[in-house]
Write an enzyme that holds these catalytic residues in place. Structure first.
Site, short mmCIF file in Angstrom:
data_model
loop_
_atom_site.label_atom_id
_atom_site.label_comp_id
_atom_site.label_asym_id
_atom_site.label_seq_id
_atom_site.Cartn_x
_atom_site.Cartn_y
_atom_site.Cartn_z
N PHE A 22 7.31 -39.11 -52.23
CA PHE A 22 6.11 -39.97 -52.14
C PHE A 22 5.22 -40.13 -52.89
O PHE A 22 4.29 -40.77 -53.66
CB PHE A 22 5.63 -40.14 -50.36
CG PHE A 22 4.97 -40.93 -50.40
CD1 PHE A 22 5.17 -42.49 -50.10
CD2 PHE A 22 3.30 -40.98 -50.43
CE1 PHE A 22 4.97 -43.60 -49.37
CE2 PHE A 22 2.45 -42.37 -49.87
CZ PHE A 22 3.01 -43.22 -49.82
N ARG A 49 -1.65 -39.30 -57.21
CA ARG A 49 -1.38 -40.23 -56.20
C ARG A 49 -1.79 -41.56 -56.38
O ARG A 49 -2.98 -41.45 -57.21
CB ARG A 49 -1.85 -39.84 -55.28
CG ARG A 49 -2.27 -38.85 -54.18
CD ARG A 49 -2.93 -38.18 -53.30
NE ARG A 49 -3.00 -39.18 -52.40
CZ ARG A 49 -2.48 -38.77 -50.76
NH1 ARG A 49 -3.28 -38.14 -50.61
NH2 ARG A 49 -3.58 -40.02 -49.91
N ARG A 72 -2.11 -37.28 -38.48
CA ARG A 72 -2.18 -37.19 -39.74
C ARG A 72 -1.21 -35.33 -40.56
O ARG A 72 -2.45 -34.80 -39.42
CB ARG A 72 -3.44 -37.17 -40.06
CG ARG A 72 -4.11 -38.69 -40.26
CD ARG A 72 -3.64 -39.43 -41.28
NE ARG A 72 -3.92 -40.33 -41.50
CZ ARG A 72 -3.56 -41.76 -42.44
NH1 ARG A 72 -2.43 -41.49 -42.46
NH2 ARG A 72 -3.98 -42.82 -42.40
N ALA A 88 -6.57 -48.07 -43.43
CA ALA A 88 -6.73 -48.09 -44.99
C ALA A 88 -5.38 -47.86 -45.53
O ALA A 88 -4.15 -47.93 -44.38
CB ALA A 88 -7.22 -46.65 -45.70
N GLU A 104 -3.95 -54.41 -45.08
CA GLU A 104 -4.25 -53.27 -44.09
C GLU A 104 -5.22 -54.24 -42.98
O GLU A 104 -4.81 -52.96 -42.26
CB GLU A 104 -5.05 -52.09 -44.82
CG GLU A 104 -4.21 -51.72 -45.91
CD GLU A 104 -2.33 -51.20 -45.91
OE1 GLU A 104 -2.31 -50.94 -44.29
OE2 GLU A 104 -1.94 -50.65 -46.25
N PRO A 126 -10.93 -33.74 -56.62
CA PRO A 126 -10.92 -34.16 -57.30
C PRO A 126 -9.78 -32.87 -57.55
O PRO A 126 -9.82 -32.09 -59.06
CB PRO A 126 -11.75 -34.34 -58.22
CG PRO A 126 -13.38 -34.28 -57.44
CD PRO A 126 -12.96 -34.42 -55.95
N GLU A 154 7.12 -48.22 -42.35
CA GLU A 154 6.63 -47.01 -43.20
C GLU A 154 6.25 -46.26 -42.04
O GLU A 154 5.61 -44.99 -41.91
CB GLU A 154 5.37 -47.58 -43.33
CG GLU A 154 5.48 -48.91 -44.52
CD GLU A 154 3.74 -49.60 -45.53
OE1 GLU A 154 3.15 -48.80 -44.77
OE2 GLU A 154 4.67 -49.74 -45.68
N GLU A 156 4.57 -46.16 -38.48
CA GLU A 156 3.52 -45.64 -38.83
C GLU A 156 3.15 -46.51 -37.18
O GLU A 156 3.73 -47.27 -36.70
CB GLU A 156 2.29 -46.80 -38.87
CG GLU A 156 2.00 -46.80 -40.70
CD GLU A 156 1.82 -47.96 -41.62
OE1 GLU A 156 0.67 -47.65 -42.36
OE2 GLU A 156 1.73 -48.90 -41.37
#
Length: 204
Positions: A22, A49, A72, A88, A104, A126, A154, A156
């Site tokens: 992914f 990403r 998560r 998001a 979204e 970062p 997905e 969800e």
């Protein structure tokens, strides 16, 4: 304070592809100028990403925000990996951030956004990923907002919450809300609530 580091030099010497699922993982060998004026060669793994959009649906008329709750995997080390978050999503190639925010909001919370105000654009981590987050607050009528949402394809499973803004801010203080996008957006609204109310009241 001068930001003369913007003139420092760097070069990418090699990129080694490590993994692609992914997300994609690469190992970079790169050389950059040091603060002492020398050169330094380092290796770093980088997760490649898609950029993301996060939006806080805000109902100024009633003093509520709309937050979503979902599992998560990155929160497994804490006791409860179901997090309270902003709406998001990832940016597809042909989308602009505002389109993602509106899409979204419908998919994850079942709400239509009115006016959108950009809060900031930031790098969440970062040291290991190149992801950028475009952060917004969006005007919403929160009355009747509830339910379970998300796309089955997905994986969800998203529960929607309508929460008093002051309660959400308190949850930022006590650690109930502990993810970066939510903390930044809610603290921004806490500081700029009066300005935003005036701004939206005169916007056309």
């Amino acid at each position: 304070m001068s930001r003369d580091t913007l003139n420092f030099h760097h070069s990418i010497d090699q990129i080694e592809h490590l993994y692609e699922g992914f997300y994609r993982m690469d190992r970079y060998t790169l050389t950059h100028q040091t603060f002492a004026g020398e050169t330094l060669t380092i290796q770093r793994e980088l997760m490649d990403r898609h950029d993301a959009v996060c939006v806080l649906p805000l109902d100024l008329a009633t003093g509520h925000v709309v937050l979503v709750e979902q599992f998560r995997v990155g929160a497994l080390r804490q006791e409860n990996p179901w997090l309270l978050e902003l709406v998001a999503g990832l940016i597809d190639k042909d989308e602009v951030p505002e389109q993602v925010a509106r899409r979204e909001a419908q998919e994850e919370a079942g709400v239509e956004l009115g006016r959108l105000h950009p809060i900031t654009e930031y790098l969440p981590s970062p040291g290991g990923t190149n992801e950028r987050v475009f952060l917004y607050v969006g005007e919403v009528d929160s009355r009747g907002v509830s339910g379970i949402h998300g796309l089955d394809e997905e994986g969800e499973d998203i529960r929607v919450h309508r929460i008093p803004l002051d309660q959400a801010i308190d949850w930022c203080k006590d650690g109930t809300i502990n993810n970066a996008a939510s903390l930044i957006a809610l603290q921004w609204v806490q500081l700029n609530r009066a300005w935003l109310r005036d701004h939206w009241s005169v916007a056309t």
